[in-house]
Design a protein around this motif. Sequence first.
Motif, PDB file in Angstrom:
ATOM      1  N   MET A  45      -9.734   6.178  17.044  1.00 36.65           N
ATOM      2  CA  MET A  45     -10.677   7.097  16.436  1.00 36.65           C
ATOM      3  C   MET A  45     -10.213   7.530  15.044  1.00 36.65           C
ATOM      4  SD  MET A  45     -12.168  10.490  18.172  1.00 36.65           S
ATOM      5  CE  MET A  45     -12.540  11.876  17.186  1.00 36.65           C
ATOM      6  N   VAL A  46      -8.931   7.862  14.919  1.00 32.75           N
ATOM      7  CA  VAL A  46      -8.378   8.276  13.622  1.00 32.75           C
ATOM      8  C   VAL A  46      -8.432   7.119  12.632  1.00 32.75           C
ATOM      9  CG1 VAL A  46      -6.282   9.049  12.443  1.00 32.75           C
ATOM     10  CG2 VAL A  46      -6.918  10.067  14.637  1.00 32.75           C
ATOM     11  N   ASP A  47      -8.124   5.927  13.108  1.00 33.68           N
ATOM     12  CA  ASP A  47      -8.174   4.754  12.224  1.00 33.68           C
ATOM     13  C   ASP A  47      -9.583   4.527  11.693  1.00 33.68           C
ATOM     14  OD1 ASP A  47      -5.466   4.271  12.554  1.00 33.68           O
ATOM     15  OD2 ASP A  47      -5.772   2.865  14.220  1.00 33.68           O
ATOM     16  N   ASN A  48     -10.578   4.703  12.563  1.00 34.31           N
ATOM     17  CA  ASN A  48     -11.968   4.541  12.156  1.00 34.31           C
ATOM     18  C   ASN A  48     -12.341   5.583  11.107  1.00 34.31           C
ATOM     19  OD1 ASN A  48     -14.579   3.508  12.144  1.00 34.31           O
ATOM     20  ND2 ASN A  48     -15.249   4.932  13.734  1.00 34.31           N
ATOM     21  N   TYR A  49     -11.925   6.835  11.323  1.00 30.94           N
ATOM     22  CA  TYR A  49     -12.208   7.900  10.354  1.00 30.94           C
ATOM     23  C   TYR A  49     -11.549   7.599   9.011  1.00 30.94           C
ATOM     24  CZ  TYR A  49     -12.174  12.339   7.967  1.00 30.94           C
ATOM     25  OH  TYR A  49     -12.328  13.313   7.017  1.00 30.94           O
ATOM     26  N   GLU A  50     -10.290   7.173   9.029  1.00 32.43           N
ATOM     27  CA  GLU A  50      -9.581   6.849   7.786  1.00 32.43           C
ATOM     28  C   GLU A  50     -10.273   5.706   7.049  1.00 32.43           C
ATOM     29  OE1 GLU A  50      -5.531   6.156   8.957  1.00 32.43           O
ATOM     30  OE2 GLU A  50      -5.056   8.297   8.907  1.00 32.43           O
ATOM     31  N   LYS A  51     -10.729   4.712   7.780  1.00 30.19           N
ATOM     32  CA  LYS A  51     -11.437   3.587   7.167  1.00 30.19           C
ATOM     33  C   LYS A  51     -12.731   4.070   6.508  1.00 30.19           C
ATOM     34  CE  LYS A  51     -13.588  -0.821   8.102  1.00 30.19           C
ATOM     35  NZ  LYS A  51     -14.362  -1.551   9.064  1.00 30.19           N
ATOM     36  N   GLN A  52     -13.505   4.904   7.222  1.00 27.20           N
ATOM     37  CA  GLN A  52     -14.744   5.441   6.660  1.00 27.20           C
ATOM     38  C   GLN A  52     -14.456   6.300   5.436  1.00 27.20           C
ATOM     39  OE1 GLN A  52     -16.509   7.530   9.941  1.00 27.20           O
ATOM     40  NE2 GLN A  52     -17.728   5.761  10.576  1.00 27.20           N
ATOM     41  N   SER A  53     -13.394   7.076   5.494  1.00 31.06           N
ATOM     42  CA  SER A  53     -13.027   7.927   4.372  1.00 31.06           C
ATOM     43  C   SER A  53     -12.663   7.094   3.148  1.00 31.06           C
ATOM     44  CB  SER A  53     -11.849   8.821   4.773  1.00 31.06           C
ATOM     45  OG  SER A  53     -11.443   9.626   3.704  1.00 31.06           O
ATOM     46  N   GLU A  54     -11.871   6.068   3.347  1.00 34.17           N
ATOM     47  CA  GLU A  54     -11.486   5.190   2.231  1.00 34.17           C
ATOM     48  C   GLU A  54     -12.706   4.487   1.639  1.00 34.17           C
ATOM     49  OE1 GLU A  54      -8.473   2.644   3.832  1.00 34.17           O
ATOM     50  OE2 GLU A  54      -7.036   4.282   4.024  1.00 34.17           O
ATOM     51  N   GLU A  55     -13.618   4.038   2.496  1.00 37.06           N
ATOM     52  CA  GLU A  55     -14.840   3.392   2.009  1.00 37.06           C
ATOM     53  C   GLU A  55     -15.689   4.367   1.202  1.00 37.06           C
ATOM     54  OE1 GLU A  55     -16.656   1.891   5.555  1.00 37.06           O
ATOM     55  OE2 GLU A  55     -15.290   0.179   5.682  1.00 37.06           O
ATOM     56  N   TYR A  56     -15.780   5.602   1.681  1.00 32.63           N
ATOM     57  CA  TYR A  56     -16.557   6.620   0.963  1.00 32.63           C
ATOM     58  C   TYR A  56     -15.964   6.874  -0.414  1.00 32.63           C
ATOM     59  CZ  TYR A  56     -18.754  10.990  -0.308  1.00 32.63           C
ATOM     60  OH  TYR A  56     -19.445  11.958  -0.995  1.00 32.63           O
ATOM     61  N   VAL A  57     -14.645   7.014  -0.476  1.00 37.54           N
ATOM     62  CA  VAL A  57     -13.979   7.253  -1.762  1.00 37.54           C
ATOM     63  C   VAL A  57     -14.227   6.094  -2.708  1.00 37.54           C
ATOM     64  CG1 VAL A  57     -11.728   7.469  -2.885  1.00 37.54           C
ATOM     65  CG2 VAL A  57     -12.241   8.840  -0.868  1.00 37.54           C
ATOM     66  N   GLU A  58     -14.087   4.884  -2.222  1.00 35.41           N
ATOM     67  CA  GLU A  58     -14.322   3.701  -3.059  1.00 35.41           C
ATOM     68  C   GLU A  58     -15.753   3.668  -3.586  1.00 35.41           C
ATOM     69  OE1 GLU A  58     -12.467   1.058  -4.249  1.00 35.41           O
ATOM     70  OE2 GLU A  58     -10.739   2.197  -3.566  1.00 35.41           O
ATOM     71  N   LYS A  59     -16.706   3.984  -2.737  1.00 42.22           N
ATOM     72  CA  LYS A  59     -18.115   3.872  -3.101  1.00 42.22           C
ATOM     73  C   LYS A  59     -18.608   5.055  -3.940  1.00 42.22           C
ATOM     74  CE  LYS A  59     -22.674   3.420  -1.003  1.00 42.22           C
ATOM     75  NZ  LYS A  59     -23.431   3.439   0.233  1.00 42.22           N
ATOM     76  N   ASN A  60     -18.194   6.278  -3.607  1.00 42.15           N
ATOM     77  CA  ASN A  60     -18.815   7.473  -4.180  1.00 42.15           C
ATOM     78  C   ASN A  60     -17.940   8.317  -5.098  1.00 42.15           C
ATOM     79  OD1 ASN A  60     -21.328   7.157  -2.721  1.00 42.15           O
ATOM     80  ND2 ASN A  60     -20.151   7.681  -0.916  1.00 42.15           N
ATOM     81  N   VAL A  61     -16.642   8.103  -5.080  1.00 43.57           N
ATOM     82  CA  VAL A  61     -15.759   9.016  -5.804  1.00 43.57           C
ATOM     83  C   VAL A  61     -14.954   8.336  -6.894  1.00 43.57           C
ATOM     84  CG1 VAL A  61     -13.849  10.659  -5.545  1.00 43.57           C
ATOM     85  CG2 VAL A  61     -15.560  10.467  -3.742  1.00 43.57           C
TER      86      VAL A  61
END
Length: 67
Positions: free
Chosen positions: A1-17
């Motif tokens: 679950m934590v790995d999935n959250y970290e992956k989503q977080s990294e993708e969000y940063v790459e795409k939006n930040v």
Amino acid sequence: MVDNYEKQSEEYVEKNVKDQKLDATFSDIKTENKAAFFESLKVLQNNNPNFLSSIINRELASKFWSI
């Protein structure tokens, strides 16, 4: 679950930040200590009357009206 959250977080940063330009509104805010921080906030408010109070009012209104 934590790995999935970290992956989503990294993708969000790459795409939006990652490539966003920072707003220069707060570029002169000093953060080395509390006194300098509050002094620079006073200068910001003096240079931009009602700037901070309008942000606070908007936030309070959105909480009150649950927007």
